[in-house]
Design a protein around this motif. Sequence first.
Motif, PDB file in Angstrom:
ATOM      1  N   TYR A  61      37.555  40.055  44.037  1.00 53.98           N
ATOM      2  CA  TYR A  61      37.514  39.313  43.112  1.00 53.98           C
ATOM      3  C   TYR A  61      38.491  39.365  42.160  1.00 53.98           C
ATOM      4  O   TYR A  61      39.040  40.465  41.884  1.00 53.98           O
ATOM      5  N   PHE A  62      38.957  38.236  41.463  1.00 52.42           N
ATOM      6  CA  PHE A  62      40.443  38.163  40.597  1.00 52.42           C
ATOM      7  C   PHE A  62      39.731  38.057  39.208  1.00 52.42           C
ATOM      8  O   PHE A  62      38.911  36.834  39.090  1.00 52.42           O
ATOM      9  N   VAL A  63      40.013  38.878  38.150  1.00 51.67           N
ATOM     10  CA  VAL A  63      39.592  38.628  37.042  1.00 51.67           C
ATOM     11  C   VAL A  63      41.088  38.576  35.979  1.00 51.67           C
ATOM     12  O   VAL A  63      41.905  38.555  36.515  1.00 51.67           O
ATOM     13  N   SER A  64      40.581  38.769  34.696  1.00 52.67           N
ATOM     14  CA  SER A  64      41.787  38.596  33.766  1.00 52.67           C
ATOM     15  C   SER A  64      42.797  39.883  33.586  1.00 52.67           C
ATOM     16  O   SER A  64      43.911  39.745  33.637  1.00 52.67           O
ATOM     17  N   SER A  65      41.810  40.902  33.812  1.00 55.88           N
ATOM     18  CA  SER A  65      42.693  42.193  33.637  1.00 55.88           C
ATOM     19  C   SER A  65      41.711  43.324  34.256  1.00 55.88           C
ATOM     20  O   SER A  65      40.532  43.314  34.344  1.00 55.88           O
ATOM     21  N   GLY A 194      43.610  40.815  37.097  1.00 58.49           N
ATOM     22  CA  GLY A 194      42.928  41.963  37.612  1.00 58.49           C
ATOM     23  C   GLY A 194      42.240  41.631  39.141  1.00 58.49           C
ATOM     24  O   GLY A 194      41.957  40.741  39.277  1.00 58.49           O
ATOM     25  N   VAL A 195      42.314  42.863  39.918  1.00 57.09           N
ATOM     26  CA  VAL A 195      41.696  42.940  41.137  1.00 57.09           C
ATOM     27  C   VAL A 195      40.604  43.857  40.975  1.00 57.09           C
ATOM     28  O   VAL A 195      40.645  45.022  40.764  1.00 57.09           O
ATOM     29  N   MET A 196      39.391  43.299  41.385  1.00 55.07           N
ATOM     30  CA  MET A 196      38.089  44.000  41.637  1.00 55.07           C
ATOM     31  C   MET A 196      37.806  44.142  43.147  1.00 55.07           C
ATOM     32  O   MET A 196      37.580  43.045  43.774  1.00 55.07           O
ATOM     33  N   VAL A 197      37.461  45.455  43.691  1.00 52.73           N
ATOM     34  CA  VAL A 197      37.093  45.547  45.162  1.00 52.73           C
ATOM     35  C   VAL A 197      35.601  46.154  45.111  1.00 52.73           C
ATOM     36  O   VAL A 197      35.545  47.128  44.457  1.00 52.73           O
TER      37      VAL A 197
END
Length: 351
Positions: A61-65, A194-197
Amino acid sequence: MITFYPGPSKVYPQIETYLRDAYQSGILSVNHRSEPFMQMLAGTIKILKSKLAIPEDYEVYFVSSATECWEIIAQSFMISGFHVYNGAFGEKWMEYTRKLRTGVSGRYFDCNELPATDFAKELSANEIICITHNETSNGTVIPDAFFKELRLKTGNLIAVDATSSMAGVALPWTDGDIWYASVQKCFGLPPGMGVMVVSPAAISQAKEMGEAAHYNSFLFIRDNFLKQQTPYTPNSLGIYLLGRVLEQVPSIAEVSEEIKQRAKDLYSFFENVGFAPLIENDAVRSDTVLAIKAEGQRLSTIKSAAKSAGIVLGNGYGSWKENTFRVANFPAITSADVTALTTFFHSATVV
């Protein structure tokens, strides 16, 4: 100027071309529910998982930071948490979590040591273990063996701040459940995303909690990403640039090998010219952020002379602000950049 600041740090030079390409392609003006955007999002996630060797069943997922990830983890995955930290950013994460959740505890460990894993048997099943893989403030890293040992000792979810290591070194993905980072470090991109895995186990816990009260609630984000969309207007440029950069870089195995060897060479170099690493235990020294000791007038002289020579060094941070400088060793930094750095430090005026 050549920047070794540990974030925001040097961007890949190809970014200049990619920015022009993004503008000319029209992708910057498309709706985030349109087919062109959906294709771009899916393509970027696919190449990210491929280049970083992310397990197939983990979701991206991509978020702001990375900082927003603190909030998402606390809101959507956590009933209570246990933070293990040795530096400023790990401590800040814990402090923020405490603003959102009760029953949050933590354990500090010395930056020249590894934390013991004995805490694992004392945790309730609901506690998420939060740990910083690469502590940017002091140049430490948690070795893969620690995560493997921790995973064997507990079934609790493990959340990992990999802000200054993701895309720079290979990560033990399956020994963690929520990994996150920002793109302005090892990804070699401008800040702003930001990147979430996230593992299947973490997704299951989020579903069990069912938290959906915020614009950035994980389930709301996930529902949209499953449709190759985003819940709110995203950083389309950041997603585009990430995809383009990943097309050009080698696999993480190759990148990691180069970064680790260059870190070894740099630590040796600094010691040979009279600068000691802050971290004495080389088993926990970061490969991507080097913290080097220098105090008082010497520190001031070094930073000033470096700036005059066209080199930006990272300031010390937190408790180490007045007695260290930091050197980023990120993939966008070239061999020529490193040669310029070592040539500068060979100068009699700074040693």
